[in-house]
Design a protein around this motif. Structure first.
Motif, PDB file in Angstrom:
ATOM      1  N   LEU A  22      71.415  -0.627  33.135  1.00 16.19           N
ATOM      2  CA  LEU A  22      71.360  -1.997  32.639  1.00 16.19           C
ATOM      3  C   LEU A  22      70.350  -2.828  33.422  1.00 16.19           C
ATOM      4  O   LEU A  22      69.577  -3.601  32.843  1.00 16.19           O
ATOM      5  N   THR A  23      70.327  -2.667  34.735  1.00 18.29           N
ATOM      6  CA  THR A  23      69.397  -3.429  35.569  1.00 18.29           C
ATOM      7  C   THR A  23      67.953  -3.117  35.203  1.00 18.29           C
ATOM      8  O   THR A  23      67.103  -4.018  35.124  1.00 18.29           O
ATOM      9  N   GLU A  24      67.642  -1.839  34.987  1.00 23.59           N
ATOM     10  CA  GLU A  24      66.273  -1.444  34.656  1.00 23.59           C
ATOM     11  C   GLU A  24      65.841  -2.007  33.305  1.00 23.59           C
ATOM     12  O   GLU A  24      64.716  -2.508  33.158  1.00 23.59           O
ATOM     13  N   ALA A  25      66.732  -1.916  32.310  1.00 20.57           N
ATOM     14  CA  ALA A  25      66.394  -2.433  30.980  1.00 20.57           C
ATOM     15  C   ALA A  25      66.146  -3.938  31.027  1.00 20.57           C
ATOM     16  O   ALA A  25      65.204  -4.442  30.411  1.00 20.57           O
ATOM     17  N   VAL A  26      66.990  -4.658  31.782  1.00 24.56           N
ATOM     18  CA  VAL A  26      66.828  -6.105  31.884  1.00 24.56           C
ATOM     19  C   VAL A  26      65.553  -6.456  32.647  1.00 24.56           C
ATOM     20  O   VAL A  26      64.828  -7.391  32.287  1.00 24.56           O
ATOM     21  N   LEU A  27      65.255  -5.700  33.708  1.00 21.92           N
ATOM     22  CA  LEU A  27      64.023  -5.947  34.464  1.00 21.92           C
ATOM     23  C   LEU A  27      62.789  -5.774  33.580  1.00 21.92           C
ATOM     24  O   LEU A  27      61.841  -6.563  33.651  1.00 21.92           O
ATOM     25  N   LEU A  28      62.788  -4.736  32.750  1.00 19.65           N
ATOM     26  CA  LEU A  28      61.653  -4.526  31.851  1.00 19.65           C
ATOM     27  C   LEU A  28      61.547  -5.658  30.841  1.00 19.65           C
ATOM     28  O   LEU A  28      60.446  -6.103  30.503  1.00 19.65           O
ATOM     29  N   LYS A  29      62.684  -6.138  30.346  1.00 11.41           N
ATOM     30  CA  LYS A  29      62.666  -7.275  29.432  1.00 11.41           C
ATOM     31  C   LYS A  29      62.087  -8.513  30.119  1.00 11.41           C
ATOM     32  O   LYS A  29      61.417  -9.334  29.483  1.00 11.41           O
ATOM     33  N   LEU A  30      62.313  -8.613  31.429  1.00 14.36           N
ATOM     34  CA  LEU A  30      61.839  -9.780  32.173  1.00 14.36           C
ATOM     35  C   LEU A  30      60.338  -9.755  32.423  1.00 14.36           C
ATOM     36  O   LEU A  30      59.800 -10.710  32.997  1.00 14.36           O
ATOM     37  N   THR A  31      59.659  -8.677  32.029  1.00 11.62           N
ATOM     38  CA  THR A  31      58.194  -8.687  32.121  1.00 11.62           C
ATOM     39  C   THR A  31      57.578  -9.487  30.975  1.00 11.62           C
ATOM     40  O   THR A  31      56.370  -9.751  30.983  1.00 11.62           O
ATOM     41  N   SER A  32      58.379  -9.900  30.002  1.00  8.93           N
ATOM     42  CA  SER A  32      57.859 -10.652  28.852  1.00  8.93           C
ATOM     43  C   SER A  32      57.057 -11.887  29.249  1.00  8.93           C
ATOM     44  O   SER A  32      55.991 -12.143  28.676  1.00  8.93           O
ATOM     45  N   PRO A  33      57.518 -12.687  30.239  1.00 10.21           N
ATOM     46  CA  PRO A  33      56.724 -13.872  30.612  1.00 10.21           C
ATOM     47  C   PRO A  33      55.327 -13.560  31.111  1.00 10.21           C
ATOM     48  O   PRO A  33      54.441 -14.418  31.048  1.00 10.21           O
ATOM     49  N   PHE A  34      55.096 -12.331  31.620  1.00  8.08           N
ATOM     50  CA  PHE A  34      53.753 -11.983  32.077  1.00  8.08           C
ATOM     51  C   PHE A  34      52.779 -11.882  30.915  1.00  8.08           C
ATOM     52  O   PHE A  34      51.579 -12.088  31.079  1.00  8.08           O
ATOM     53  N   PHE A  35      53.296 -11.533  29.742  1.00 12.05           N
ATOM     54  CA  PHE A  35      52.429 -11.429  28.565  1.00 12.05           C
ATOM     55  C   PHE A  35      52.196 -12.783  27.907  1.00 12.05           C
ATOM     56  O   PHE A  35      51.197 -12.971  27.208  1.00 12.05           O
ATOM     57  N   ILE A  36      53.130 -13.710  28.097  1.00 17.77           N
ATOM     58  CA  ILE A  36      53.060 -14.986  27.388  1.00 17.77           C
ATOM     59  C   ILE A  36      51.768 -15.755  27.677  1.00 17.77           C
ATOM     60  O   ILE A  36      51.127 -16.244  26.742  1.00 17.77           O
TER      61      ILE A  36
END
Length: 261
Positions: A73-87
């Motif tokens: 769960l931690t890994e999946a959430v961390l990857l989701k948190l890379t979204s702001p880098f693309f914004i």
């Protein structure tokens, strides 16, 4: 929401989870909107952006739910948190919002964290597939958030969420019907809970992206990794590994540095 999706992933097909999350979420928000505002709640001049946001957003959801089924769960959430880098990059290409050198440096730093999570040379093909899905979901999620920004402040948050539900439910229905298995009572309760959590979160996040610059908001979501680590440990006895800790330092640290800047 992520923990509940992960719990149901071994029992229900990914297409069913995505469809139920959107259809049940729509059944929650649409009656409320029609009761409060009547049919005018659907009156919009941004239909094309609603469609773009819905299609891209549901694609991101497929990727995220798939990664939840195969990663901690931690890994999946961390990857989701890379979204702001693309914004900032997407906002620059689409909206012309300026991106600073500092922002680009923090993006590179954040992806160092993704490399640590991926563990090149040690990850199997299946792990690479789940990580790729997670990062792809982050890219698509960032694009969806910039689409919200493109609509401007005149489009109410609730209308944005309603149109997302309509488009996402329509797009995800065919695949779900092809893979449909009737859920048990407990699975139905889980699906309703997923939809309720997601709808509430979506209303809050949509409001934030509607009224503030797209590259600034995502940094505030990093506290979710704390809850992900705690839930992963409590429910699945997932250890918080050294690689996860290092990846967290890079990804969360880069986001917070960008926010401070």
């Amino acid at each position: 929401m992520g923990a509940q999706v992960k719990a149901l992933a071994p029992e229900l097909d990914n297409t069913m989870l995505v469809f139920a999350r959107n259809a049940l979420g729509l059944s929650i928000i649409l009656p409320i909107m029609l009761w409060r505002q009547g049919p005018d709640c659907l009156r919009t001049t941004n239909l094309r952006f609603h469609v773009v946001r819905g299609v891209v957003g549901v694609s991101a959801m497929y990727c995220y739910f798939f990664s939840l089924g195969g990663l901690a769960l931690t890994e999946a959430v961390l990857l989701k948190l890379t979204s702001p880098f693309f914004i900032p990059l997407i906002a620059f290409l689409w909206l012309g919002e300026r991106t600073s050198l500092w922002a680009l440096m923090t993006i590179v730093l954040g992806f160092c964290g993704v490399v640590v999570l991926l563990q090149p040379g040690h990850a199997g093909m299946q792990d690479v597939l789940f990580v790729t899905a997670g990062v792809s979901g982050a890219v698509l999620g960032g694009t969806a958030k910039v689409a919200i920004r493109r609509m401007g402040t005149r489009e109410p948050s609730a209308r944005i969420v309603v149109y997302f539900g309509i488009v996402a439910t329509t797009v995800s229905a065919p695949a779900a019907l092809l893979n449909w298995e009737w859920p048990t009572l407990w699975q139905w309760l889980g699906l309703v809970s997923i939809a309720a959590c997601a709808t509430a979160a979506q209303m809050l996040i949509t409001t934030a992206y509607r009224i503030a610059p797209a590259g600034r908001i995502g940094q505030f979501t990093y506290s979710s990794v704390v809850f992900a680590a705690l839930l992963g440990w409590l429910i699945w006895s997932e250890p918080f590994t050294l690689n996860q800790a290092i990846g967290c330092v890079f990804i969360v640290g880069a986001g917070l540095l960008n926010m401070r800047r």
